[in-house]
Design a protein around this motif. Sequence first.
Motif: not given
Length: 116
Positions: A91-97
Motif C-alpha cells: 500500500e505504501a508503494l502504491d501511494t508513493k508511485k
Amino acid sequence: MTKEKTATQEPVVNDPSSKIEAIKNLIFGENIAAYNSEFEAVKRDISSKKKELEDFIDDTRKELHQAIDNLSTDIGIRITELEDSLAEKAEALDTKKVDKKTLGDLLIAMGEKISQ
C-alpha cells in the motif's frame, strides 16, 4: 497283599504331574520357594518399570503434542504478521508511485490548462 483297591484304601495316584511335583519338592525343597519368590520379585520389578516407561512415553507424547501446537500457533501468528506487513508495504508503494498512465493524463491536463 493284593493291588486291588478297597473302599478304605487311598486311591493310587497315577497323575504324572503330581509325581513330578513330589520329586521336585524332595530334590529342591525350600529352594523352589526361594526361586519362586525371586521370580515374582523380578516380575513385579519388570511390571513396575514397564508402567514407568509407559507413563514416561505418555508424558513425552503429551509434551510433543503441546510443543507442536505451540509451534503451529507461533507460525500462524508470524505468517499473519508477515502478510499484514507485506500488505502495508504494498500500500505504501502504491501511494508513493504514480501510474504512468495517470501521470501522463495529469501532465496533458496541466498542459491544456497552461495553454488556455
